[in-house]
Design an enzyme around this catalytic site. Structure first.
Site, mmCIF file in Angstrom:
data_model
loop_
_atom_site.group_PDB
_atom_site.id
_atom_site.type_symbol
_atom_site.label_atom_id
_atom_site.label_comp_id
_atom_site.label_asym_id
_atom_site.label_seq_id
_atom_site.Cartn_x
_atom_site.Cartn_y
_atom_site.Cartn_z
ATOM 1 N N VAL A 118 0.812 -1.228 0.000
ATOM 2 C CA VAL A 118 0.000 0.000 0.000
ATOM 3 C C VAL A 118 0.843 1.276 0.000
ATOM 4 O O VAL A 118 0.295 2.364 -0.210
ATOM 5 C CB VAL A 118 -1.005 0.058 1.185
ATOM 6 C CG1 VAL A 118 -2.151 -0.912 1.009
ATOM 7 C CG2 VAL A 118 -0.323 -0.070 2.528
ATOM 8 N N ASN A 138 -7.668 -0.862 6.518
ATOM 9 C CA ASN A 138 -7.272 -1.686 7.666
ATOM 10 C C ASN A 138 -5.769 -1.961 7.728
ATOM 11 O O ASN A 138 -5.214 -2.110 8.819
ATOM 12 C CB ASN A 138 -8.058 -3.010 7.596
ATOM 13 C CG ASN A 138 -7.490 -4.042 8.546
ATOM 14 O OD1 ASN A 138 -7.687 -3.971 9.760
ATOM 15 N ND2 ASN A 138 -6.776 -5.027 8.001
ATOM 16 N N SER A 156 -6.730 2.941 16.212
ATOM 17 C CA SER A 156 -6.275 2.238 17.420
ATOM 18 C C SER A 156 -6.553 3.106 18.632
ATOM 19 O O SER A 156 -6.620 4.341 18.527
ATOM 20 C CB SER A 156 -4.771 1.979 17.317
ATOM 21 O OG SER A 156 -4.266 1.500 18.547
ATOM 22 N N TYR A 200 3.899 4.983 15.847
ATOM 23 C CA TYR A 200 2.588 4.311 15.741
ATOM 24 C C TYR A 200 1.494 5.183 16.358
ATOM 25 O O TYR A 200 0.471 5.441 15.725
ATOM 26 C CB TYR A 200 2.648 2.949 16.433
ATOM 27 C CG TYR A 200 1.378 2.133 16.287
ATOM 28 C CD1 TYR A 200 1.049 1.529 15.074
ATOM 29 C CD2 TYR A 200 0.500 1.967 17.358
ATOM 30 C CE1 TYR A 200 -0.107 0.779 14.931
ATOM 31 C CE2 TYR A 200 -0.660 1.218 17.226
ATOM 32 C CZ TYR A 200 -0.965 0.618 16.006
ATOM 33 O OH TYR A 200 -2.120 -0.126 15.870
ATOM 34 N N SER A 232 0.867 8.143 14.218
ATOM 35 C CA SER A 232 0.206 7.819 12.945
ATOM 36 C C SER A 232 -1.285 7.589 13.148
ATOM 37 O O SER A 232 -2.108 8.005 12.331
ATOM 38 C CB SER A 232 0.861 6.599 12.278
ATOM 39 O OG SER A 232 0.514 5.399 12.953
ATOM 40 N N LYS A 233 -1.641 6.936 14.264
ATOM 41 C CA LYS A 233 -3.063 6.658 14.487
ATOM 42 C C LYS A 233 -3.804 7.938 14.900
ATOM 43 O O LYS A 233 -4.983 8.112 14.582
ATOM 44 C CB LYS A 233 -3.239 5.543 15.522
ATOM 45 C CG LYS A 233 -2.742 4.173 15.022
ATOM 46 C CD LYS A 233 -3.477 3.679 13.772
ATOM 47 C CE LYS A 233 -3.127 2.243 13.416
ATOM 48 N NZ LYS A 233 -3.831 1.742 12.231
HETATM 49 N N1 LIG Z 1 -4.107 -6.173 16.974
HETATM 50 C C1 LIG Z 1 -4.246 -5.101 17.751
HETATM 51 O O1 LIG Z 1 -4.079 -5.137 18.978
HETATM 52 C C2 LIG Z 1 -4.653 -3.800 17.122
HETATM 53 C C3 LIG Z 1 -5.069 -2.773 17.981
HETATM 54 C C4 LIG Z 1 -5.428 -1.556 17.427
HETATM 55 C C5 LIG Z 1 -5.402 -1.367 16.060
HETATM 56 N N2 LIG Z 1 -4.990 -2.375 15.249
HETATM 57 C C6 LIG Z 1 -4.961 -2.092 13.801
HETATM 58 O O2 LIG Z 1 -5.635 -3.107 13.104
HETATM 59 C C7 LIG Z 1 -5.156 -3.147 11.746
HETATM 60 C C8 LIG Z 1 -4.960 -4.589 11.346
HETATM 61 O O3 LIG Z 1 -3.933 -5.149 12.137
HETATM 62 P P1 LIG Z 1 -3.976 -6.639 12.732
HETATM 63 O O4 LIG Z 1 -4.003 -6.532 14.194
HETATM 64 O O5 LIG Z 1 -5.011 -7.435 12.047
HETATM 65 O O6 LIG Z 1 -2.485 -7.110 12.352
HETATM 66 P P2 LIG Z 1 -1.929 -8.101 11.246
HETATM 67 O O7 LIG Z 1 -2.498 -9.453 11.458
HETATM 68 O O8 LIG Z 1 -0.464 -7.927 11.294
HETATM 69 O O9 LIG Z 1 -2.506 -7.531 9.878
HETATM 70 C C9 LIG Z 1 -1.953 -6.414 9.228
HETATM 71 C C10 LIG Z 1 -2.376 -6.444 7.781
HETATM 72 O O10 LIG Z 1 -1.876 -5.266 7.151
HETATM 73 C C11 LIG Z 1 -1.227 -5.653 5.937
HETATM 74 N N3 LIG Z 1 -0.132 -4.752 5.633
HETATM 75 C C12 LIG Z 1 0.817 -4.265 6.470
HETATM 76 N N4 LIG Z 1 1.670 -3.490 5.809
HETATM 77 C C13 LIG Z 1 1.268 -3.499 4.505
HETATM 78 C C14 LIG Z 1 1.766 -2.895 3.325
HETATM 79 N N5 LIG Z 1 2.842 -2.117 3.335
HETATM 80 N N6 LIG Z 1 1.101 -3.128 2.167
HETATM 81 C C15 LIG Z 1 0.015 -3.923 2.138
HETATM 82 N N7 LIG Z 1 -0.512 -4.508 3.222
HETATM 83 C C16 LIG Z 1 0.120 -4.294 4.391
HETATM 84 C C17 LIG Z 1 -0.713 -7.068 6.207
HETATM 85 O O11 LIG Z 1 -0.626 -7.767 4.973
HETATM 86 P P3 LIG Z 1 0.715 -8.366 4.325
HETATM 87 O O12 LIG Z 1 1.616 -8.774 5.430
HETATM 88 O O13 LIG Z 1 0.203 -9.475 3.465
HETATM 89 O O14 LIG Z 1 1.241 -7.237 3.523
HETATM 90 C C18 LIG Z 1 -1.840 -7.653 7.047
HETATM 91 O O15 LIG Z 1 -2.838 -8.202 6.232
HETATM 92 C C19 LIG Z 1 -3.884 -2.290 11.731
HETATM 93 O O16 LIG Z 1 -4.152 -1.047 11.123
HETATM 94 C C20 LIG Z 1 -3.562 -2.095 13.208
HETATM 95 O O17 LIG Z 1 -2.867 -0.901 13.462
HETATM 96 C C21 LIG Z 1 -4.617 -3.592 15.743
#
Ligand SMILES: NC(=O)c1ccc[n+]([C@@H]2O[C@H](COP(=O)([O-])OP(=O)(O)OC[C@H]3O[C@@H](n4cnc5c(N)ncnc54)[C@H](OP(=O)(O)O)[C@@H]3O)[C@@H](O)[C@H]2O)c1
Length: 260
Positions: A63, A89, A140, A153, A156-157
């Site tokens: 992205v 996302n 987040s 982080y 950014s959020k």
């Molecule tokens: N888990 C938590 O505690 C939490 C809390 C608050 C907010 N969030 C937010 O939730 C969202 C999803 O995170 P998650 O927890 O589901 O983590 P995750 O399992 O690591 O998923 C992150 C996703 O983002 C994609 N991604 C990352 N960098 C990318 C890039 N440069 N280009 C394309 N795709 C990219 C990854 O795909 P690839 O690796 O295939 O590229 C993956 O599908 C994020 O924005 C995160 O900040 C998570």
């Protein structure tokens, strides 16, 4: 509820994005899923079909690359002819304090968590105006609250949250809503990839997080997914510019001295 709706979900190759893809597919939406990891993206697509949904289209790429953002939009329009919902996302978490931060850390986090969201949303906006659609950003709790050690982080959020509110104002007159979900701790790869002293530390972290959540548990992918579905559907048609914490009440907690 989402039958015939066209939904783009970035970062659908794992975690929350994968959960969203499967749930929207279950609702008979036409889904475009994106990510860099083709094997994982294919797994998500299989799960969407296994649950009885339409086969999603996959757009593989990074992205942070503007050509990939164009590819996401062009592929979705070629396949389905319209866009109703954009879920921004994809995101990364890197830990470094002010004294440690490198330009690479800052640029990677901002390019992924902010820049990509701005320019993908810009490309999608004309289509959302046509369908009176909406955007849901996955932000987040880190955007609303301050922690030490993950400067880029949290910043950014916080920027993403302003993006949600400013664009909600800009697009409201055109019938497009923009909202965000702001999850607390959800065990996914983003948390698993953090450098830890050893594996047993993870269990420690997961129990420690629970103690600061008033509802007494960590969140699940499903908690986030159901909130996104609510914001993306017509039942929330009078809600825009809203940041919805999915955190068991953790954002309400202010430390105070124990005076007993
Ligand atoms: N888990 C938590 O505690 C939490 C809390 C608050 C907010 N969030 C937010 O939730 C969202 C999803 O995170 P998650 O927890 O589901 O983590 P995750 O399992 O690591 O998923 C992150 C996703 O983002 C994609 N991604 C990352 N960098 C990318 C890039 N440069 N280009 C394309 N795709 C990219 C990854 O795909 P690839 O690796 O295939 O590229 C993956 O599908 C994020 O924005 C995160 O900040 C998570």
């Amino acid at each position: 509820m989402f039958s015939n709706k066209v939904v783009i979900i970035t970062g659908a190759s794992s975690g929350i994005g994968e959960g969203l893809a499967i749930r929207f597919a279950k609702e008979q939406a036409n889904v475009c899923i994106t990510g860099r990891n083709i094997t994982n993206l294919e797994k998500t697509a299989r799960k969407c079909v296994e649950i009885g949904g339409n086969k999603p289209i996959m757009v593989i790429g990074d992205v942070t690359n503007d050509e990939h953002l164009k590819d996401i939009v062009n592929s979705t329009i070629n396949a389905f002819g319209k866009i109703d919902i954009l879920i921004n996302n994809a995101g990364i978490l890197k830990t470094q304090s002010l004294e440690q931060i490198t330009a690479d850390n800052y640029d990677d986090v901002f390019n992924t968590n902010v820049r990509a969201v701005v320019f993908l949303s810009k490309l999608v906006a004309p289509y959302l105006i046509q369908t009176k659609g909406n955007i849901v950003n996955v932000s987040s709790l880190a955007g609303m609250k301050s922690y030490s050690g993950s400067l880029s982080y949290n910043m950014s959020k916080a920027a993403l949250d302003q993006f949600t509110k400013c664009t909600a104002l800009e697009l409201a007159q055109k019938g497009v809503r923009v909202n965000s979900v702001n999850p607390g701790y959800i065990p996914t790869n983003i948390m698993r990839s953090l450098p830890l002293p050893d594996e047993s530390f993870r269990t420690k972290i997961e129990s420690a997080y629970k103690t600061v959540v008033p509802l007494g548990r960590n969140g699940t992918i499903n908690d986030v997914v159901e909130a996104v579905l609510y914001l993306a559907n017509e039942n929330s048609s009078f809600i825009t510019g809203h940041l919805l914490p999915i955190d068991g009440g953790r954002n309400l907690v202010t430390p105070r001295p124990d005076l007993e």
